[in-house]
Design a protein around this motif. Structure first.
Motif, mmCIF file in Angstrom:
data_model
loop_
_atom_site.group_PDB
_atom_site.id
_atom_site.type_symbol
_atom_site.label_atom_id
_atom_site.label_comp_id
_atom_site.label_asym_id
_atom_site.label_seq_id
_atom_site.Cartn_x
_atom_site.Cartn_y
_atom_site.Cartn_z
ATOM 1 N N SER A 168 -7.258 93.303 111.009
ATOM 2 C CA SER A 168 -7.392 91.885 111.374
ATOM 3 C C SER A 168 -8.669 91.679 112.187
ATOM 4 O O SER A 168 -9.235 92.631 112.739
ATOM 5 C CB SER A 168 -6.157 91.485 112.210
ATOM 6 N N ILE A 206 -11.799 91.283 114.390
ATOM 7 C CA ILE A 206 -13.054 92.010 114.588
ATOM 8 C C ILE A 206 -13.019 93.371 113.889
ATOM 9 O O ILE A 206 -13.996 93.792 113.254
ATOM 10 C CB ILE A 206 -13.323 92.192 116.109
ATOM 11 N N ASP A 258 -3.908 100.826 111.474
ATOM 12 C CA ASP A 258 -3.351 99.670 112.187
ATOM 13 C C ASP A 258 -1.837 99.820 112.311
ATOM 14 O O ASP A 258 -1.185 100.441 111.472
ATOM 15 C CB ASP A 258 -3.689 98.382 111.425
ATOM 16 N N LEU A 268 -0.797 103.254 112.139
ATOM 17 C CA LEU A 268 -1.090 103.967 113.392
ATOM 18 C C LEU A 268 -0.771 103.089 114.597
ATOM 19 O O LEU A 268 -1.199 101.942 114.663
ATOM 20 C CB LEU A 268 -2.584 104.361 113.443
ATOM 21 N N ASP A 269 -0.050 103.682 115.530
ATOM 22 C CA ASP A 269 0.119 103.050 116.842
ATOM 23 C C ASP A 269 -0.766 103.827 117.810
ATOM 24 O O ASP A 269 -0.493 104.998 118.114
ATOM 25 C CB ASP A 269 1.595 103.118 117.273
ATOM 26 N N VAL A 270 -1.819 103.196 118.302
ATOM 27 C CA VAL A 270 -2.788 103.921 119.148
ATOM 28 C C VAL A 270 -2.194 104.359 120.483
ATOM 29 O O VAL A 270 -2.788 105.171 121.193
ATOM 30 C CB VAL A 270 -4.079 103.085 119.394
ATOM 31 N N ASN A 325 -10.762 100.058 118.418
ATOM 32 C CA ASN A 325 -10.857 98.607 118.497
ATOM 33 C C ASN A 325 -9.504 97.925 118.728
ATOM 34 O O ASN A 325 -9.472 96.786 119.202
ATOM 35 C CB ASN A 325 -11.487 98.125 117.174
ATOM 36 N N THR A 331 -14.228 99.015 121.463
ATOM 37 C CA THR A 331 -14.273 97.561 121.635
ATOM 38 C C THR A 331 -13.715 97.219 123.012
ATOM 39 O O THR A 331 -12.527 97.409 123.267
ATOM 40 C CB THR A 331 -13.445 96.831 120.559
ATOM 41 N N ALA A 332 -14.600 96.745 123.895
ATOM 42 C CA ALA A 332 -14.145 96.208 125.190
ATOM 43 C C ALA A 332 -14.159 94.695 125.031
ATOM 44 O O ALA A 332 -13.484 94.143 124.142
ATOM 45 C CB ALA A 332 -15.040 96.683 126.317
ATOM 46 N N TYR A 360 -6.009 92.273 131.318
ATOM 47 C CA TYR A 360 -7.009 92.360 130.252
ATOM 48 C C TYR A 360 -8.357 92.794 130.831
ATOM 49 O O TYR A 360 -8.971 93.766 130.389
ATOM 50 C CB TYR A 360 -7.120 91.010 129.542
ATOM 51 N N LYS A 370 -10.408 96.311 130.198
ATOM 52 C CA LYS A 370 -11.702 96.235 129.496
ATOM 53 C C LYS A 370 -12.836 96.775 130.374
ATOM 54 O O LYS A 370 -13.772 97.394 129.879
ATOM 55 C CB LYS A 370 -11.972 94.803 129.038
ATOM 56 N N GLY A 424 -18.151 87.823 123.584
ATOM 57 C CA GLY A 424 -17.480 86.665 124.186
ATOM 58 C C GLY A 424 -16.255 86.349 123.332
ATOM 59 O O GLY A 424 -15.723 87.234 122.652
ATOM 60 N N VAL A 478 -13.977 85.305 120.369
ATOM 61 C CA VAL A 478 -14.127 85.393 118.911
ATOM 62 C C VAL A 478 -12.906 84.742 118.265
ATOM 63 O O VAL A 478 -11.769 84.947 118.724
ATOM 64 C CB VAL A 478 -14.220 86.873 118.460
ATOM 65 N N THR A 511 -10.196 84.795 116.317
ATOM 66 C CA THR A 511 -9.314 85.739 115.607
ATOM 67 C C THR A 511 -7.865 85.412 115.982
ATOM 68 O O THR A 511 -7.617 84.666 116.945
ATOM 69 C CB THR A 511 -9.581 87.208 116.029
ATOM 70 N N PRO A 512 -6.902 86.006 115.281
ATOM 71 C CA PRO A 512 -5.491 85.753 115.615
ATOM 72 C C PRO A 512 -5.122 86.132 117.052
ATOM 73 O O PRO A 512 -4.126 85.648 117.589
ATOM 74 C CB PRO A 512 -4.738 86.631 114.605
HETATM 75 N N1 LIG Z 1 -10.820 87.667 119.935
HETATM 76 C C1 LIG Z 1 -11.575 87.694 121.020
HETATM 77 O O1 LIG Z 1 -11.937 86.649 121.587
HETATM 78 C C2 LIG Z 1 -12.036 89.026 121.581
HETATM 79 C C3 LIG Z 1 -13.132 89.014 122.456
HETATM 80 C C4 LIG Z 1 -13.569 90.219 122.992
HETATM 81 C C5 LIG Z 1 -12.945 91.394 122.658
HETATM 82 N N2 LIG Z 1 -11.880 91.390 121.813
HETATM 83 C C6 LIG Z 1 -11.240 92.681 121.506
HETATM 84 O O2 LIG Z 1 -11.454 92.966 120.142
HETATM 85 C C7 LIG Z 1 -10.418 93.837 119.676
HETATM 86 C C8 LIG Z 1 -9.861 93.285 118.383
HETATM 87 O O3 LIG Z 1 -9.285 92.032 118.675
HETATM 88 P P1 LIG Z 1 -9.209 90.833 117.622
HETATM 89 O O4 LIG Z 1 -9.645 89.625 118.333
HETATM 90 O O5 LIG Z 1 -9.837 91.216 116.351
HETATM 91 O O6 LIG Z 1 -7.620 90.732 117.497
HETATM 92 P P2 LIG Z 1 -6.630 90.677 116.246
HETATM 93 O O7 LIG Z 1 -5.309 90.331 116.823
HETATM 94 O O8 LIG Z 1 -7.196 89.858 115.153
HETATM 95 O O9 LIG Z 1 -6.617 92.205 115.747
HETATM 96 C C9 LIG Z 1 -6.047 93.226 116.504
HETATM 97 C C10 LIG Z 1 -5.506 94.276 115.538
HETATM 98 O O10 LIG Z 1 -5.042 95.370 116.339
HETATM 99 C C11 LIG Z 1 -3.788 95.777 115.821
HETATM 100 N N3 LIG Z 1 -3.032 96.437 116.885
HETATM 101 C C12 LIG Z 1 -2.455 95.873 117.977
HETATM 102 N N4 LIG Z 1 -1.829 96.804 118.692
HETATM 103 C C13 LIG Z 1 -2.032 97.984 118.053
HETATM 104 C C14 LIG Z 1 -1.621 99.322 118.311
HETATM 105 N N5 LIG Z 1 -0.844 99.627 119.363
HETATM 106 N N6 LIG Z 1 -2.018 100.293 117.454
HETATM 107 C C15 LIG Z 1 -2.776 99.997 116.362
HETATM 108 N N7 LIG Z 1 -3.167 98.744 116.057
HETATM 109 C C16 LIG Z 1 -2.795 97.753 116.901
HETATM 110 C C17 LIG Z 1 -3.117 94.514 115.337
HETATM 111 O O11 LIG Z 1 -2.082 94.786 114.400
HETATM 112 C C18 LIG Z 1 -4.307 93.775 114.720
HETATM 113 O O12 LIG Z 1 -4.469 94.108 113.363
HETATM 114 C C19 LIG Z 1 -9.410 93.941 120.815
HETATM 115 O O13 LIG Z 1 -9.629 95.139 121.515
HETATM 116 C C20 LIG Z 1 -9.742 92.740 121.685
HETATM 117 O O14 LIG Z 1 -9.367 92.931 123.028
HETATM 118 C C21 LIG Z 1 -11.412 90.233 121.260
#
Ligand SMILES: NC(=O)c1ccc[n+]([C@@H]2O[C@H](COP(=O)([O-])OP(=O)(O)OC[C@H]3O[C@@H](n4cnc5c(N)ncnc54)[C@H](O)[C@@H]3O)[C@@H](O)[C@H]2O)c1
Length: 288
Positions: free
Chosen positions: A17, A19, A38, A60-62, A88, A138-139, A153, A157, A184, A186, A188-189
């Motif tokens: 999903s 990023i 994921d 995968l559960d990280v 990430n 990914t921070a 959070y 980070k 900054g 993004v 996303t869900p």
């Molecule tokens: N969206 C933003 O504004 C933003 C900004 C800066 C940083 N980030 C960081 O970017 C990264 C990706 O976030 P995103 O916005 O794409 O979110 P997202 O919710 O679209 O995607 C996150 C993905 O991580 C998976 N996931 C969650 N917990 C997990 C686990 N324990 N093991 C494996 N997979 C797991 C989810 O199933 C999902 O597919 C995150 O680390 C988030 O903190 C997001």
């Protein structure tokens, strides 16, 4: 002369999903086989299918260190190497400190910090033997500047930025590169699924709060392009977006100004929260 960036085998956690998915697509575009790892296997499979024959999926559960190690080892057993490990996977959390409890802290530390530690440790073991490889963690912008009303959070980070920049120095002698991605906000869900969001921070309020700070969201695709360009040019820290560049530099070069803005943000967040709590109490009073 800088080595050309031509990864053959990559793993992206949280790759199903947002990023992570976009980074997986970028890496496939650069010729790498990408393993989309994921928690959500169905979404990982759908992503891999979208990306074509150079992508595969794994559940995968990280949070589970042994499972992360097993995925990394299986990828190396099948493909013979690991060039890029993208740690990430992450969850969003918001709310004032007094609205949060241990569950929020545990979730943030388990996924956003331990999950990265597990990925880094497993990939590093392989990359030490290869004497090559690039780890991208990914921070967030919230890892570079304090983000009030999102303490678990921003805490995790910041830790990921510290881990990445310190490891970069330690790993250099082994031919291993380490970078950290700090975007900054993004689109996303994640913005719609804050973990156990307090009433004041739930649903659409996240997006409206974010718009006050950053009127236009970044796209996952733009963020991923910057991330992979950052890998290619071996950047230590990869901030993405105007807000990230300006606020990170402001904190370094004009700290009193940056802190004043952060204080304004904190005061605004408290006002919004207290207003929401007042509305909720009013509603409950009317219902009683
Ligand atoms: N969206 C933003 O504004 C933003 C900004 C800066 C940083 N980030 C960081 O970017 C990264 C990706 O976030 P995103 O916005 O794409 O979110 P997202 O919710 O679209 O995607 C996150 C993905 O991580 C998976 N996931 C969650 N917990 C997990 C686990 N324990 N093991 C494996 N997979 C797991 C989810 O199933 C999902 O597919 C995150 O680390 C988030 O903190 C997001």
């Amino acid at each position: 002369m800088r080595k050309a960036f031509a990864p053959q085998v990559s793993i992206v956690t949280g790759g199903a999903s947002g990023i992570g998915k976009a980074i997986a697509a970028e890496l496939v575009g650069r010729g790498s086989h990408v393993v989309v790892a994921d928690l959500d296997l169905a979404a990982a499979r759908a992503t891999a299918q979208e990306l074509g024959s150079r992508a595969s999926a794994v559940e995968l559960d990280v949070v589970d260190a042994a499972a992360v190690r097993a995925v990394v080892d299986a990828v190396v057993a099948e493909h013979g190497r690991l060039d890029v490990m993208v740690n990430n996977a992450g969850v969003g959390l918001g709310g004032l400190l007094e609205e949060l409890d241990e569950r929020h802290w545990d979730k943030a530390i388990d996924v956003n910090l331990r999950g990265v530690v597990h990925g880094v440790t497993a990939a590093y073991a392989v990359m030490r033997t290869q004497r090559s490889g690039h780890i991208l963690n990914t921070a967030s912008l919230a890892g570079l500047i304090p983000a009030p009303s999102m303490l678990p959070y921003t805490t995790t980070k910041h830790a990921v930025v510290g881990l990445s920049t310190a490891l970069r120095a330690e790993a250099a002698a082994l031919g291993i590169r380490v970078s950290v991605l700090c975007p900054g906000f993004v689109d996303t869900p994640l913005l719609d699924s804050m973990y156990e969001a307090p009433a004041s921070f739930g649903g659409s309020s996240v997006r409206s709060r974010v718009r006050m700070l950053q009127p236009r969201f970044l796209t996952a695709e733009h963020t991923a392009r910057r991330a992979v360009d950052g890998l290619a040019s071996d950047k230590a820290v990869i901030p993405v977006g105007f807000l990230a560049h300006v606020s990170w530099r402001a904190l370094r070069y004009a700290p009193p100004l940056a802190r004043a803005v952060i204080q304004l943000q904190a005061t605004g967040a408290r006002r919004i929260t207290e207003r929401a709590a007042g509305r909720a109490a009013g509603g409950a009073g009317r219902r009683a």
